[in-house]
Design an enzyme around this catalytic site. Structure first.
Site, PDB file in Angstrom:
ATOM      1  CE  LYS A   5     -15.958 -27.575 -10.463  1.00 23.04           C
ATOM      2  NZ  LYS A   5     -16.207 -27.868  -9.033  1.00 23.04           N
TER       3      LYS A   5
ATOM      4  CG  ASP B  41     -11.989 -25.148  -6.601  1.00 22.52           C
ATOM      5  OD1 ASP B  41     -11.907 -23.940  -6.275  1.00 22.52           O
ATOM      6  OD2 ASP B  41     -12.901 -25.907  -6.212  1.00 22.52           O
TER       7      ASP B  41
ATOM      8  CE  LYS C 210     -11.337 -26.461  -3.236  1.00 21.16           C
ATOM      9  NZ  LYS C 210     -12.519 -26.995  -2.561  1.00 21.16           N
TER      10      LYS C 210
ATOM     11  CG  ASP D 186     -12.779 -28.572  -9.335  1.00 22.56           C
ATOM     12  OD1 ASP D 186     -13.524 -29.556  -9.169  1.00 22.56           O
ATOM     13  OD2 ASP D 186     -13.071 -27.419  -8.965  1.00 22.56           O
TER      14      ASP D 186
ATOM     15  CG  ASP E 203     -14.089 -23.992  -2.369  1.00 24.41           C
ATOM     16  OD1 ASP E 203     -13.747 -24.236  -3.549  1.00 24.41           O
ATOM     17  OD2 ASP E 203     -13.755 -24.696  -1.399  1.00 24.41           O
TER      18      ASP E 203
ATOM     19  CD  GLU F 251     -15.240 -24.048  -7.992  1.00 21.71           C
ATOM     20  OE1 GLU F 251     -15.505 -23.902  -6.784  1.00 21.71           O
ATOM     21  OE2 GLU F 251     -14.874 -25.121  -8.488  1.00 21.71           O
TER      22      GLU F 251
ATOM     23  NE  ARG G  64     -22.402 -25.201  -5.718  1.00 25.24           N
ATOM     24  CZ  ARG G  64     -22.542 -25.746  -4.515  1.00 25.24           C
ATOM     25  NH1 ARG G  64     -23.513 -25.332  -3.718  1.00 25.24           N
ATOM     26  NH2 ARG G  64     -21.733 -26.689  -4.107  1.00 25.24           N
TER      27      ARG G  64
HETATM   28  N1  BES Z   1     -14.191 -28.805  -6.557  1.00 22.92           N
HETATM   29  C1  BES Z   1     -14.827 -28.771  -5.292  1.00 22.92           C
HETATM   30  C2  BES Z   1     -15.432 -30.130  -4.898  1.00 22.92           C
HETATM   31  C3  BES Z   1     -14.444 -31.232  -4.637  1.00 22.92           C
HETATM   32  C4  BES Z   1     -13.983 -31.441  -3.351  1.00 22.92           C
HETATM   33  C5  BES Z   1     -14.013 -32.057  -5.650  1.00 22.92           C
HETATM   34  C6  BES Z   1     -13.079 -32.460  -3.100  1.00 22.92           C
HETATM   35  C7  BES Z   1     -13.110 -33.084  -5.399  1.00 22.92           C
HETATM   36  C8  BES Z   1     -12.643 -33.276  -4.123  1.00 22.92           C
HETATM   37  C9  BES Z   1     -15.937 -27.747  -5.302  1.00 22.92           C
HETATM   38  O1  BES Z   1     -15.723 -26.648  -6.112  1.00 22.92           O
HETATM   39  C10 BES Z   1     -16.061 -27.235  -3.908  1.00 22.92           C
HETATM   40  O2  BES Z   1     -15.144 -26.644  -3.445  1.00 22.92           O
HETATM   41  N2  BES Z   1     -17.214 -27.476  -3.285  1.00 22.92           N
HETATM   42  C11 BES Z   1     -17.441 -27.033  -1.958  1.00 22.92           C
HETATM   43  C12 BES Z   1     -18.811 -26.427  -1.914  1.00 22.92           C
HETATM   44  C13 BES Z   1     -19.105 -25.733  -0.625  1.00 22.92           C
HETATM   45  C14 BES Z   1     -18.254 -24.499  -0.485  1.00 22.92           C
HETATM   46  C15 BES Z   1     -20.578 -25.364  -0.589  1.00 22.92           C
HETATM   47  C16 BES Z   1     -17.355 -28.249  -1.043  1.00 22.92           C
HETATM   48  O3  BES Z   1     -17.831 -29.330  -1.430  1.00 22.92           O
HETATM   49  O4  BES Z   1     -16.775 -28.130   0.016  1.00 22.92           O
HETATM   50 ZN    ZN Z   2     -14.500 -26.913  -7.708  1.00 27.77          ZN
HETATM   51 MN    MN Z   3     -14.608 -25.138  -5.183  1.00 22.92          MN
END
Ligand code: BES
Ligand code: ZN
Ligand code: MN
Length: 497
Positions: A263, A268, A275, A286, A345, A347, A349
């Site tokens: 990834k 992000d 966010k 990310d 967010d 993204e 996946r």
């Molecule tokens: N890149 C983030 C996950 C992440 C969070 C990595 C904190 C490192 C530190 C990912 O893209 C994300 O935002 N995931 C969301 C998914 C949710 C919206 C279903 C999350 O985990 O909040």
């Molecule tokens: Zn992300």
């Molecule tokens: Mn994200």
């Protein structure tokens, strides 16, 4: 990177700047030198200073003798829980302490392979990798370096001949440190400095240097391949997305064909599902999955394994620009499956769905994806452990073994079949978010839906340990280089299998 070498003398120089001895907590005295009078004396001095050999505890003696200017006693903790991961941490502590006292070089004994229940070459490999990578720093953006770094050399004492197997183990350790360095440098690079095009350029440059084949899909290429998910995620940014594909084909026989998929969200912001400011601070990291895959790949030619190895990186910047994906939009992935994007967010996946399909079409037998995919995995496993999920126990088992042997911590999460229900969308084939609970598992199930069952697949969610903005004990500020050690060991185990 400090120069780490093997030496048949201990200390390797006289007088040594710093000579290290080790001590287990249940044992009365240190070990590491054959001079038993000296060992006894240091042991006594340390005890008097309430040194008990607890893990990470240290005792410094300004000896000023002809043998060594300073002796550094390092506690290993109890023998029972002593393992490769602890060894890695102890090496980091040695480097840290040597830096604090402004040492230029350090001599240390080889950790006892019997106590670690492993081969001597494995111990050499682990120590060289840990010492060399513990010394890495990211200071290219400082106008003057924080403090001149005095530490230049570490010598590990191996009694007897420097046989070719010992030298080989040392070289293997150094390769790993270089792979970690390459990874850390990419992850630490600010989002603004490393958009997808620049990441692709760095990959291309690395491929040229190491003899890998490199193919980059630009926007036109992504469109031709029907990669609506990567294009969709990249649509809100002025920085166009890319798919990066590196490959290694060995000269001789090929035992297996594998792909590492990363990834590479270069930043992000969350997109329109923006966010909050503090959650965005570390989001240059990310791209850590992509960086680890590229770092591991950068030493694959030098490892010379009988494996065909592909690295596939989905690179995009997730931004809320005027053309950004909107919650409720539907994207068509290159597998043909459509996804309703309820949260922009989620993204990672999405871009991985296209990358996994691309990797499967290379005809690989198995693939491992690496991603900072969910905050939920951090809730579940914290900042020291990454998660693994997979569609076959065998590949998950091999990755767990690889992590244990490499000194990293991983924990398996179940791809609970009953939760597949949550993948259903009211208007498309799938949706990209599920319930509030079990978010890391949902993300794993989402990815699994894009993997043909004939391919062995595992997913590493490294969101916890990949990066630390503040720094943690034993881990550097910024990128950790996780899970490069595991990936390299995984490739070796796969080549042996
Ligand atoms: N890149 C983030 C996950 C992440 C969070 C990595 C904190 C490192 C530190 C990912 O893209 C994300 O935002 N995931 C969301 C998914 C949710 C919206 C279903 C999350 O985990 O909040
Ligand atoms: Zn992300
Ligand atoms: Mn994200």
């Amino acid at each position: 990177m400090i120069d780490v070498r093997l030496s048949s003398r201990f200390p390797s120089e006289r007088p040594a700047d710093v000579a290290v001895l080790f001590q287990f907590s249940e044992e009365a005295r240190p070990w590491g030198s054959t001079d038993s009078r000296l060992v006894q004396r240091i042991g006594r001095l340390a005890r008097g200073d309430s040194f008990r050999g607890r893990r990470g505890q240290s005792f410094l003696w300004h000896a000023g003798t002809r043998v060594a200017k300073r002796w550094l006693l390092i506690g290993l903790g109890d023998r029972q829980s002593w393992d490769v991961q602890q060894l890695r941490q102890v090496c980091a502590i040695v480097v840290q302490r040597c830096r604090q006292i402004g040492a230029r070089s350090v001599s240390l004994p080889l950790a006892d392979p019997r106590a670690l229940d492993t081969a001597e070459s494995a111990v050499i490999e682990r120590m060289v990798a840990a010492l060399a990578s513990a010394s890495l720093r990211f200071d290219k953006y400082r106008s003057k370096p924080e403090k001149a770094d005095a530490l230049k050399r570490a010598s590990i004492h191996v009694p007897g001949k420097l046989s070719s197997s010992r030298r080989g183990a040392s070289e293997r350790g150094k390769l790993e440190a270089r792979a970690i360095q390459f990874t850390q440098e990419l992850v630490n690079e600010p989002g603004g400095a490393l958009p997808p095009r620049e990441l692709a350029m760095r990959a291309q440059r690395m491929a040229r240097r190491t003899g890998l084949t490199c193919r980059v899909l630009d926007e036109a290429g992504l469109k031709r391949q029907g990669m609506g998910a990567i294009l969709g995620v990249g649509a809100g940014s002025s920085q166009p997305p890319r798919l990066i594909h590196l490959s290694y084909r060995p000269k001789g026989r090929v035992r297996s064909k594998v792909a590492l998929v990363g990834k590479g969200i270069t930043f992000d912001s969350g997109g329109l599902s923006l966010k909050p400011a503090t959650s965005m601070e570390d989001m240059k990291s990310d791209k850590a999955g992509a960086a680890a895959v590229l770092g591991a790949m950068s030493v694959v030619p030098a490892l010379g394994l009988p494996l065909e190895v592909h690295a596939v990186v989905a690179a995009a910047e997730n931004m809320p620009g005027g053309r950004a994906l909107k919650p409720g939009d539907v994207v068509r992935t290159c597998s043909g499956k459509t996804v309703e994007v309820l949260n922009t967010d989620a993204e990672g996946r999405l871009v991985l769905a296209d990358a996994l399909t691309y990797a499967a079409r290379l005809g690989v037998k198995e693939m491992v994806d690496v991603a900072t995919l969910t905050g939920a995995i951090m809730i579940a496993l914290g900042t020291k452990v990454f998660g693994v999920m997979g569609n076959r126990p065998e590949i998950v088992g091999r990755l767990r073994r690889a992590a244990a042997e490499a000194g990293e911590q991983v924990w398996e999460l179940p791809l609970v079949p009953a939760y597949r229900e949550q993948l259903k969308s009211s208007i498309a084939d799938l949706k990209n978010t599920g319930d509030r609970w079990g978010g890391a598992i949902f993300a794993g199930l989402f990815l699994e839906a894009f993997v043909d069952r004939s391919v062995s697949w595992a997913h590493l969610d490294i969101a916890g340990p990949a990066f630390s903005g503040k720094g943690r004990p034993g881990a550097p500020k910024g990128a950790s280089g996780t899970p490069v050690p595991t990936l390299l060991r995984y490739l070796e185990l796969t080549a042996e299998a």
